[in-house]
Design an enzyme around this catalytic site. Structure first.
Site, PDB file in Angstrom:
ATOM      1  N   ARG A 271      34.139  46.584  39.324  1.00  0.00           N
ATOM      2  CA  ARG A 271      32.568  46.698  38.698  1.00  0.00           C
ATOM      3  C   ARG A 271      31.448  47.177  39.640  1.00  0.00           C
ATOM      4  O   ARG A 271      30.332  47.283  39.326  1.00  0.00           O
ATOM      5  CB  ARG A 271      32.383  45.055  38.355  1.00  0.00           C
ATOM      6  CG  ARG A 271      33.120  44.491  37.294  1.00  0.00           C
ATOM      7  CD  ARG A 271      32.649  43.201  36.810  1.00  0.00           C
ATOM      8  NE  ARG A 271      32.847  42.349  38.239  1.00  0.00           N
ATOM      9  CZ  ARG A 271      32.394  41.174  38.117  1.00  0.00           C
ATOM     10  NH1 ARG A 271      31.965  40.472  37.030  1.00  0.00           N
ATOM     11  NH2 ARG A 271      32.650  40.259  39.159  1.00  0.00           N
TER      12      ARG A 271
ATOM     13  N   VAL B 286      36.980  44.000  33.494  1.00  0.00           N
ATOM     14  CA  VAL B 286      38.235  44.142  32.939  1.00  0.00           C
ATOM     15  C   VAL B 286      38.357  43.092  31.651  1.00  0.00           C
ATOM     16  O   VAL B 286      39.143  42.992  30.779  1.00  0.00           O
ATOM     17  CB  VAL B 286      39.622  43.612  33.968  1.00  0.00           C
ATOM     18  CG1 VAL B 286      39.650  44.716  34.870  1.00  0.00           C
ATOM     19  CG2 VAL B 286      39.046  42.052  34.641  1.00  0.00           C
TER      20      VAL B 286
ATOM     21  N   ASN C 229      45.229  43.219  39.309  1.00  0.00           N
ATOM     22  CA  ASN C 229      44.797  42.132  40.219  1.00  0.00           C
ATOM     23  C   ASN C 229      43.565  41.508  40.310  1.00  0.00           C
ATOM     24  O   ASN C 229      43.175  40.241  40.920  1.00  0.00           O
ATOM     25  CB  ASN C 229      44.860  42.861  41.666  1.00  0.00           C
ATOM     26  CG  ASN C 229      44.146  42.475  42.740  1.00  0.00           C
ATOM     27  OD1 ASN C 229      44.763  41.243  43.278  1.00  0.00           O
ATOM     28  ND2 ASN C 229      42.843  42.649  42.947  1.00  0.00           N
TER      29      ASN C 229
ATOM     30  N   TYR D 127      41.118  27.202  36.074  1.00  0.00           N
ATOM     31  CA  TYR D 127      41.699  28.153  36.911  1.00  0.00           C
ATOM     32  C   TYR D 127      43.299  28.204  36.932  1.00  0.00           C
ATOM     33  O   TYR D 127      44.009  29.078  36.419  1.00  0.00           O
ATOM     34  CB  TYR D 127      41.357  28.417  38.373  1.00  0.00           C
ATOM     35  CG  TYR D 127      42.128  29.392  39.305  1.00  0.00           C
ATOM     36  CD1 TYR D 127      41.742  30.576  39.157  1.00  0.00           C
ATOM     37  CD2 TYR D 127      42.987  29.131  40.294  1.00  0.00           C
ATOM     38  CE1 TYR D 127      42.331  31.670  40.077  1.00  0.00           C
ATOM     39  CE2 TYR D 127      43.685  29.840  41.001  1.00  0.00           C
ATOM     40  CZ  TYR D 127      43.216  31.227  41.156  1.00  0.00           C
ATOM     41  OH  TYR D 127      43.715  32.345  41.840  1.00  0.00           O
TER      42      TYR D 127
END
Length: 255
Positions: free
Chosen positions: A40, A62, A88, A153
């Site tokens: 970004r 992404v 990634n 997460y």
């Protein structure tokens, strides 16, 4: 003699402008691949190119499927079809579950899961047509076990592992392999920033704070990003053509 086993291969690395992604990109350059990084931040992408850690870059978030398709097309127009795609890019949010609202779960799923699936959909058609491709998701030990205070997460990274296992079966006869690499706590700027935040909140010393991070690793240390890059290179190579649907741990025996 310089070994360039990846000469002629075009690799795409998301989040390739920093941390683990930057190390993976640089490692692919060293073995002869043509490397495009996606991120970004135009400034840090250009800095990576100027230092020889990548050949080209495209700016995209992404989580935005359309932006991803544009970035991949830009990379293909410049260097040809994508042979190796390393998803990634990711981020982690930390808070007790009762203070983790639905927006945090959405954010974690967006960047950690859709960031992988968006990239996979953008490259898989061409890989299948050509009968060769490597898709590698950089997941985490949090994709295979739970940790407190990072429920969103952990949920997202578990989803990545499930996706990898499912897509590997769909692509098993196409010449495309789909795998995940699952690092433990790694010596990156993101971990350094986390250490600083915890030190500020708790008044602990750096050594005391670091001990909390490495206590999960039986080897008692942070993982070096180059160790993760080595695992990715192996998965991308010819010798790993029978390895698909796997979650390769790089975590000092933690799991």
């Amino acid at each position: 003699m310089t070994m360039t086993p990846f000469k002629g291969r075009h690799a795409l690395v998301t989040g390739g402008n920093r941390g683990i992604g930057r190390t993976i990109a640089a490692s692919l350059v060293k073995v002869g691949a043509t490397v495009t990084i996606i991120g970004r931040s135009p400034a840090s992408l250009e800095e990576a190119i100027s230092r020889g850690d990548a050949h080209g870059a495209a700016v995209a978030d992404v989580t935005d499927a359309q932006a991803v398709r544009r970035a991949v097309q830009e990379a293909v127009d410049r260097y040809g079809p994508v042979d190796l795609m390393i998803a990634n890019a990711g981020s982690a949010a930390s808070a007790p579950f009762m203070k983790t609202g639905p927006e945090v779960f959405r954010q974690m799923l967006d960047v950690n899961l859709l960031g992988v699936t968006n990239m996979a959909q953008a490259v898989l058609g061409s890989m299948t047509e050509r009968g060769f491709g490597r898709i590698v998701a950089v997941a985490s030990t949090a994709g295979l076990k739970g940790y407190p205070y990072v429920s969103a997460y952990c949920a997202a990274k578990h989803a990545v592992i499930g996706f990898v296992r499912a897509l590997a079966l769909e692509t098993a006869k196409t010449g495309v392999t789909v795998n995940a690499v699952c690092p433990g706590f790694t010596d990156t700027d993101l971990v350094a920033e986390s250490l600083d935040r915890i030190m500020t909140k708790t008044n602990r010393t750096r050594d005391e704070t670091l001990a909390e991070f490495v206590k999960h690793n039986p080897q008692g240390r942070l993982i070096d990003p180059s160790e993760i890059a080595d695992a990715v290179l192996w998965l991308c190579g010819e010798g790993a053509r029978s390895v698909t649907g796997q979650a390769i741990l790089v975590a000092g025996g933690e799991i």
